[in-house]
Enzyme design. Structure first.
Site, PDB file in Angstrom:
ATOM      1  N   THR A  80     -11.876   0.693  -1.547  1.00 20.85           N
ATOM      2  CA  THR A  80     -10.514   0.804  -2.092  1.00 20.85           C
ATOM      3  C   THR A  80     -10.386   2.170  -2.751  1.00 20.85           C
ATOM      4  O   THR A  80     -11.379   2.750  -3.189  1.00 20.85           O
ATOM      5  CB  THR A  80     -10.246  -0.299  -3.142  1.00 20.85           C
ATOM      6  OG1 THR A  80     -10.167  -1.564  -2.504  1.00 20.85           O
ATOM      7  CG2 THR A  80      -8.934  -0.075  -3.854  1.00 20.85           C
ATOM      8  N   LYS A  89      -2.265  -3.711  -3.029  1.00 18.73           N
ATOM      9  CA  LYS A  89      -3.257  -3.822  -4.100  1.00 18.73           C
ATOM     10  C   LYS A  89      -2.657  -3.601  -5.478  1.00 18.73           C
ATOM     11  O   LYS A  89      -3.380  -3.404  -6.447  1.00 18.73           O
ATOM     12  CB  LYS A  89      -4.395  -2.824  -3.855  1.00 18.73           C
ATOM     13  CG  LYS A  89      -5.061  -3.012  -2.493  1.00 18.73           C
ATOM     14  CD  LYS A  89      -6.121  -1.975  -2.232  1.00 18.73           C
ATOM     15  CE  LYS A  89      -6.704  -2.151  -0.836  1.00 18.73           C
ATOM     16  NZ  LYS A  89      -7.737  -1.149  -0.529  1.00 18.73           N
ATOM     17  N   ARG A 139      -6.032  -0.483   2.857  1.00 18.14           N
ATOM     18  CA  ARG A 139      -7.071  -0.952   3.782  1.00 18.14           C
ATOM     19  C   ARG A 139      -7.955  -1.986   3.106  1.00 18.14           C
ATOM     20  O   ARG A 139      -8.444  -1.771   1.994  1.00 18.14           O
ATOM     21  CB  ARG A 139      -7.912   0.218   4.283  1.00 18.14           C
ATOM     22  CG  ARG A 139      -9.057  -0.176   5.205  1.00 18.14           C
ATOM     23  CD  ARG A 139      -9.725   1.033   5.812  1.00 18.14           C
ATOM     24  NE  ARG A 139      -8.819   1.725   6.726  1.00 18.14           N
ATOM     25  CZ  ARG A 139      -9.143   2.829   7.391  1.00 18.14           C
ATOM     26  NH1 ARG A 139     -10.336   3.376   7.227  1.00 18.14           N
ATOM     27  NH2 ARG A 139      -8.267   3.392   8.203  1.00 18.14           N
ATOM     28  N   ASP A 159     -12.955   8.964   2.898  1.00 16.31           N
ATOM     29  CA  ASP A 159     -13.668   7.709   2.666  1.00 16.31           C
ATOM     30  C   ASP A 159     -13.313   6.729   3.779  1.00 16.31           C
ATOM     31  O   ASP A 159     -12.148   6.389   3.973  1.00 16.31           O
ATOM     32  CB  ASP A 159     -13.293   7.123   1.298  1.00 16.31           C
ATOM     33  CG  ASP A 159     -13.975   5.782   1.054  1.00 16.31           C
ATOM     34  OD1 ASP A 159     -15.091   5.592   1.567  1.00 16.31           O
ATOM     35  OD2 ASP A 159     -13.393   4.946   0.355  1.00 16.31           O
TER      36      ASP A 159
END
Length: 279
Positions: A39, A71, A57, A204
């Site tokens: 995250t 989120k 994601r 990332d």
């Protein structure tokens, strides 16, 4: 009286679990694998309020479960939370805190302060000693101003002017630390949050898909869902369909399978046709 003997507790450290683990390893029992979660969440204060941003994601190890997950969780009209870590823990703990703050608001007949929300979730997480995988960022605007608090799973907290967390948190934090300044305008804060999230989602593997953003002030709440889509899949430049015969067949081996009929049964149907089953 029964002849039960109770072992008296003694002081010092107890290493029973260490001997147990060594015994399990010697018998071939391997420890369970930990699934890495990913995250990137960030929050930035500016002149009039708070800007919060998160990627969308959802991953478990190297598997992408969903690419459109929100989120950002509502706790109250003036307080929101961002969650990283275990999705189920973040979702349930924020829903639990939301219900508690709503009851507190109805009881006091006034707006709930950010410090109250942070204190409640801090005490709750401390009871579980870090076994709840909820890494939270709680933001809000109340009568005392704009606030950002980071809450760790074991209950420690910190109030900061900006913060980033998650697997891509360090990348986002480096961008924010380089360009953050006090009393930024809303557009400057939104651009900084976007650049910080973009840096993480492009470097990332456990973060990506979309950048969702909220802008929270005393007067309004602006939602940008999404603010930007990262890594849009483009059309293929070439046709990668391989023609038959591209790969050379070096050898061919066809083996006939021998079998024996071990049972034979004839079944008569209601019609004129008969069926035979071989087993």
């Amino acid at each position: 009286m029964s002849g039960l003997a109770f072992e008296q507790p003694t002081g010092g450290f107890v290493f029973d679990n260490c001997r147990r683990n060594e015994l399990l390893l010697s018998n071939g029992v391997l420890p369970g694998k930990i699934h890495k979660t990913g995250t990137t969440i960030a929050a930035i204060t500016y002149k009039d309020g708070v800007v919060i941003a998160a990627d969308s994601r959802c991953t478990s190890g190297t598997i992408i479960f969903d690419d459109n997950v929100l989120k950002i969780h509502r706790l109250s009209d003036n307080i929101y939370a961002l969650g990283a870590g275990t999705a189920a823990d973040c979702d349930f703990q924020t829903r639990l805190l939301e219900s508690q703050l709503e009851l507190l608001k109805l009881n006091q007949d006034r707006q709930v302060r950010v410090a109250t929300a942070v204190r409640k979730i801090q005490q709750h997480l401390f009871r579980y000693q870090g076994h709840l995988g909820a890494y939270l960022i709680i933001v809000g605007v109340d009568v005392t101003g704009s606030h950002i608090a980071t809450v760790h799973p074991h209950g420690s907290i910190a109030f900061l002017p900006f913060v980033a967390s998650g697997s891509g948190g360090y990348t986002s934090l480096s961008v924010i630390e380089d360009r953050f300044k006090e009393n930024m305008t809303e557009e400057e804060a939104k651009q900084l949050a976007r650049d910080a999230l973009y840096a993480s989602t492009t470097t990332d593997l456990y973060s990506g898909s979309r950048i969702n953003m909220y802008v929270l002030t005393k007067e309004k709440l602006d939602k940008f869902l999404p603010y930007e889509v990262v890594g849009v899949r483009s059309d293929k430049q070439n046709d990668y369909t391989l023609a038959k015969g591209t790969t050379q067949v070096l050898s061919t081996n066809v083996k006939k399978i021998e079998f024996d009929i071990v049972n034979e049964k004839v079944k008569t149907t209601t019609g004129t046709h008969e069926a035979m089953e071989l087993a």
